[in-house]
Design a protein around this motif. Sequence first.
Motif, short mmCIF file in Angstrom:
data_model
loop_
_atom_site.label_atom_id
_atom_site.label_comp_id
_atom_site.label_asym_id
_atom_site.label_seq_id
_atom_site.Cartn_x
_atom_site.Cartn_y
_atom_site.Cartn_z
N ILE A 41 -48.58 -21.81 31.50
CA ILE A 41 -47.53 -21.23 32.33
C ILE A 41 -46.55 -22.33 32.72
O ILE A 41 -46.95 -23.47 32.93
CB ILE A 41 -48.09 -20.52 33.59
CG1 ILE A 41 -48.93 -21.49 34.43
CG2 ILE A 41 -48.89 -19.29 33.23
CD1 ILE A 41 -49.32 -20.96 35.78
N THR A 42 -45.27 -22.00 32.75
CA THR A 42 -44.26 -22.97 33.16
C THR A 42 -43.47 -22.41 34.32
O THR A 42 -43.23 -21.21 34.40
CB THR A 42 -43.30 -23.32 32.00
OG1 THR A 42 -42.66 -22.13 31.55
CG2 THR A 42 -44.05 -23.94 30.84
N ASP A 43 -43.08 -23.28 35.22
CA ASP A 43 -42.31 -22.89 36.40
C ASP A 43 -40.84 -23.14 36.11
O ASP A 43 -40.35 -24.26 36.30
CB ASP A 43 -42.78 -23.70 37.61
CG ASP A 43 -42.06 -23.31 38.89
OD1 ASP A 43 -41.16 -22.45 38.83
OD2 ASP A 43 -42.40 -23.86 39.95
N LEU A 44 -40.14 -22.11 35.66
CA LEU A 44 -38.73 -22.25 35.30
C LEU A 44 -37.81 -22.18 36.52
O LEU A 44 -36.60 -22.20 36.37
CB LEU A 44 -38.35 -21.19 34.27
CG LEU A 44 -39.11 -21.30 32.95
CD1 LEU A 44 -38.68 -20.20 32.00
CD2 LEU A 44 -38.95 -22.66 32.31
N SER A 45 -38.39 -22.12 37.72
CA SER A 45 -37.60 -22.17 38.95
C SER A 45 -37.61 -23.56 39.58
O SER A 45 -37.13 -23.74 40.69
CB SER A 45 -38.15 -21.15 39.96
OG SER A 45 -38.00 -19.85 39.47
N TYR A 46 -38.16 -24.53 38.87
CA TYR A 46 -38.25 -25.89 39.38
C TYR A 46 -37.50 -26.83 38.45
O TYR A 46 -37.54 -26.63 37.24
CB TYR A 46 -39.73 -26.32 39.46
CG TYR A 46 -39.91 -27.68 40.07
CD1 TYR A 46 -39.98 -27.84 41.44
CD2 TYR A 46 -39.97 -28.82 39.27
CE1 TYR A 46 -40.12 -29.10 42.00
CE2 TYR A 46 -40.11 -30.07 39.83
CZ TYR A 46 -40.18 -30.21 41.18
OH TYR A 46 -40.32 -31.45 41.73
N PRO A 47 -36.83 -27.84 38.92
CA PRO A 47 -36.60 -28.19 40.32
C PRO A 47 -35.48 -27.34 40.92
O PRO A 47 -34.54 -26.96 40.22
CB PRO A 47 -36.18 -29.66 40.24
CG PRO A 47 -35.56 -29.82 38.90
CD PRO A 47 -36.29 -28.84 38.01
N PRO A 48 -35.57 -27.02 42.20
CA PRO A 48 -34.56 -26.20 42.85
C PRO A 48 -33.15 -26.79 42.68
O PRO A 48 -32.95 -27.98 42.82
CB PRO A 48 -34.96 -26.22 44.33
CG PRO A 48 -36.43 -26.55 44.32
CD PRO A 48 -36.62 -27.45 43.13
N GLY A 49 -32.23 -25.93 42.29
CA GLY A 49 -30.85 -26.36 42.10
C GLY A 49 -30.55 -26.88 40.70
O GLY A 49 -29.40 -26.98 40.31
N LYS A 50 -31.59 -27.22 39.93
CA LYS A 50 -31.41 -27.74 38.57
C LYS A 50 -32.35 -27.07 37.58
O LYS A 50 -32.59 -27.58 36.50
CB LYS A 50 -31.65 -29.25 38.54
CG LYS A 50 -30.65 -30.04 39.34
CD LYS A 50 -30.93 -31.52 39.20
CE LYS A 50 -29.90 -32.33 39.98
NZ LYS A 50 -30.14 -33.77 39.83
N SER A 51 -32.91 -25.94 37.95
CA SER A 51 -33.91 -25.29 37.11
C SER A 51 -33.26 -24.47 35.99
O SER A 51 -32.06 -24.20 36.00
CB SER A 51 -34.78 -24.36 37.96
OG SER A 51 -34.05 -23.20 38.34
#
Length: 107
Positions: A41-51
């Motif tokens: 699984i990958t967190d495509l909402s990270y990093p905030p502001g640059k995701s």
Amino acid sequence: SKQQELGRMLGPLDPICHSTIHINRFGIVPKGHATGKWRLITDLSYPPGKSVNDGNDPELCSLRYTSVDDAAMAAAGLGQGALMAKVDIEAAYHLVPVHPHDRSPTF
């Protein structure tokens, strides 16, 4: 890893040395019906502001899941004898094409 062998992921990488590469968090979870197998699984909402997700226009790329109640109502509306299916597409994210211009030429 399997994803590295298939050329889908690189790493580990030093973010300081690779400042043009987008790096997001990832993890693994056990696959529900496959003993001893794991799902990446990958967190495509990270990093905030640059995701990755920050670069998507919600008007063009939004998603809404259907509720179980809505699915049941739709099935009931089709009547007796209607067929239903559930599909789990392996490597579903890899079905989305990436324009060659957006691929890094250094890899």
